[in-house]
Design a protein around this motif. Sequence first.
Motif, mmCIF file in Angstrom:
data_model
loop_
_atom_site.group_PDB
_atom_site.id
_atom_site.type_symbol
_atom_site.label_atom_id
_atom_site.label_comp_id
_atom_site.label_asym_id
_atom_site.label_seq_id
_atom_site.Cartn_x
_atom_site.Cartn_y
_atom_site.Cartn_z
ATOM 1 N N GLY A 1 0.840 -1.193 0.000
ATOM 2 C CA GLY A 1 0.000 0.000 0.000
ATOM 3 C C GLY A 1 0.872 1.239 0.000
ATOM 4 O O GLY A 1 1.982 1.237 0.535
ATOM 5 N N SER B 1 -1.913 4.886 3.113
ATOM 6 C CA SER B 1 -2.992 3.929 2.835
ATOM 7 C C SER B 1 -3.542 3.304 4.107
ATOM 8 O O SER B 1 -4.626 2.733 4.111
ATOM 9 C CB SER B 1 -2.493 2.836 1.901
ATOM 10 O OG SER B 1 -1.444 2.091 2.514
ATOM 11 N N LYS C 1 -4.530 0.998 -0.816
ATOM 12 C CA LYS C 1 -4.538 2.002 -1.878
ATOM 13 C C LYS C 1 -3.146 2.109 -2.502
ATOM 14 O O LYS C 1 -2.141 2.175 -1.785
ATOM 15 C CB LYS C 1 -4.967 3.354 -1.301
ATOM 16 C CG LYS C 1 -5.141 4.462 -2.318
ATOM 17 C CD LYS C 1 -5.626 5.727 -1.626
ATOM 18 C CE LYS C 1 -5.813 6.875 -2.616
ATOM 19 N NZ LYS C 1 -6.267 8.107 -1.933
#
Length: 866
Positions: A44, A48, A391
């Motif tokens: 990530g 994130s 993310k």
Amino acid sequence: MQPPEEKLGSFYLGAEFDLTTGKRSETPVHYDARDLTTHAVCVGMTGSGKTGLCISLLEEAALDRIPVLMIDPKGDMTNLLLQFPDLFPEDFEPWINSDDAKRKGKSVGEYAAATAEMWKNGLADWGISSERIRQLKESADYTIYTPGSSTGMPVNILGSFKAPDLDFEENAETIRERISGTVSALLGLAGVNADPVRSREAVLLSGIFEHYWKAGKSLDLAELIMSLQKPPMRQLGVFDIDTFFPEKDRFELAMAFNTILASPSFQSWLDGDVLDISSLLYTPEGKPRQSIFYLAHLSDSERMFFVTLLLENVLTWVRAQSGTSSLRALLYFDEVFGFIPPVAEPSSKRPMLTLLKQARAFGLGCVLVTQNPVDLDYKGLTNTGTWFIGKLQAERDKERVLEGLKSAIAEAGGGGAGTDYDRLISQLGNRIFLMHNVHEDRPVVFQTRWAMSYLCGPMTRPQIQMLKKQRKARPAGADSPSLSSREKPGDGAPVPMQENPSAPVTPSSSVTDVPYGFSDKQPVLDPGLKQVFLPVMRSSDGAVQELARQKGRAPNVLKTQLFYEPAVLGAATVTFSERKLQVNEQRDAIMVFRSFGSSAAKIDWGTADRPALAPDRLENVPAAVGNGSGPFFASVPEQANSAKELNAFGNALAEWLYYNSRLTVAFHKELDLFQLPGEDERNFMMRLQLAARERRDAEVDQLEKKFQPRIEKLQDRIRREERELAQDEAEHQSRKTQELVSIGETVLGMFLGRKSMRGISGAVSNRRMTASAKAEIVESQETIQDIQQEIASCNEELKRMADEISLKWEKLDEGIGRQEIAPRKSDINIYLLAVAWLPCWMISYSEGTGTFTFSCPAYDTGTGLA
């Protein structure tokens, strides 16, 4: 959110999240701890939420009493020590960033109060109480190690040069792999860019390590440097040493290592706890540890050096463990960028990939974390069982993760068919993660729970120093004091002496060449008497340093002299045998008696010293010092100057060992486990905790299997009743419709002048049938409710019984018994009885107008086995 149900061996990570609605559900996400034996990867971008997720996972591991080794290149994992059960603002205030407070327009105190309130609300939103934080704080021993620095707890890397506790012939390949990794790390630290397989530097170093380790001998840096100049092997391959690697070139390599060793900053690498994996996982009392290796202060080459040594030690430890399907321990790597790249072969890559392939069989789970998913060797991660994906910043990051994930899915058998991972990953936001677990039927999108530890961000060295003052961590290594590389001997060598309280500073009227009461000639004794000399383990400079330490200042030394005092040394083997406990253990006892009294005094071996010294370390001649410094000898007391007198000491020693030697064996009756020969209390407790966890998991699995048919039968009944309810509702609706039609026909007939009793009777009949259908609906609803209550009752009973199982295996101390085993007289064998000469330093020094002498032992009086 309601407080999560505490499940055995299950990690509470958060709650399921609906990407369509953008809302969190009330379904908690529990992760089976055993799934970590197939390892996990977490990727990530910055921000994130992967640090919060991973700290939550580590918190759950601590609550489940699973020890963890954490490699922390950035300093984020140090936040695990910021656990504040009371959530008072003053708890948070020392860790508040003043710049953050200024940006919010608040003072540090105001910002701390706001942060405490935010943390309190965040935890409450996830159903986490202060009591759970308190349990977390008490569940493990938390220590921050700072290799190469005394900011936290320093780490002594010399343990990595210790010969492995493995038989070389049986484990040659394993030991050579460790040698290769250690040599690569050393060459990288020295700035030597050499091929770890083909370069002559690596071949020579590997040959030196193999020579010593094959003989069971350990190395230190000083001995390694000397061995480079004068290798212990005469040839490598078919060439002699000087042809293969000329002496001039070997000297340059030795100088490179000597430059490192001579650096004042490198001395911190030689202090602190030894790199012993067992001690890093459990305290001496058997309490699980969470050991954090903070590496933010190191250079790239130093990081690679230390990480390689640590991974090689973990790999050696793993191969010495028994197989298990339960989670024994965790290895957590917070940022693997640069350590397992896709193309390059740094020294850390081979042991890390080997752990990913082999550690699962021994219960070690590896968790690898990165914000740079492009720079990972995904081929090495194909057998990773769990992927946490957050993310991602760039499209190429997503493509690389998808490539690795699909390889892992294919390796696991193609699960997750029909899932559009590309679409799911593109929709992830902060603190929203996609979890793919090969042990589950489907991937899960979830929001991470609130961390119980305060996440203040990467800690600085001053902050770690502040934590160190607040938490006085217990050392994990040996109890002996740390030694410099110049003083510290290899494995099996005696350690330098601690202060001897029987050597006070005494005044003297004059300084003479021969100390009063001593002779420069060794006394002539009965030829039948064996004489031995204890080796000199403290130099004259070391004795002067001890005098300076006691006085608090450097003394004005006039003369240092070595003298020998007589004693009686007895060496024996004591065998402890107990068939019922499967014990047949032999222990050595080496004792030095020097408390001579009158000739009629009873010989009490209980006052004897017990040096940690093997008999083959004893010498046959005194140490040579010269220059008028001795050695000098005291006279031998009449109680020990003949073979007959010495035999009395032997008889007394055998008697003392018979009455005072005991082997205490711990055992757990229900687990049918006994303390093994040579196994200390900590290792026994580690083995006991693993066996208890395995038994707990097995009993809970069996319990769930027992309840499963009953619950499935009830669920089948619910499904049948729900089908009947649907039919009853349809019937009821039909009857209502028919009843309304019948009533309408009757009313219409009355308006049209047709009076019919038959119509009225039909309406009444329809009404009765409608009421009957309604009654059947109510009956079905009540039956479903009863079955649901029965299922809830089954689940409550299952949880209660599972909690009882957990409680039973948590209280291991209650099931531990101890039995003392005494030897038989025939089990005591005195194999050496001799007059022993004990070396001591006598220092003459001036102070003010007087001259004084200071006596300091030069041998080891440390505790041995009795």
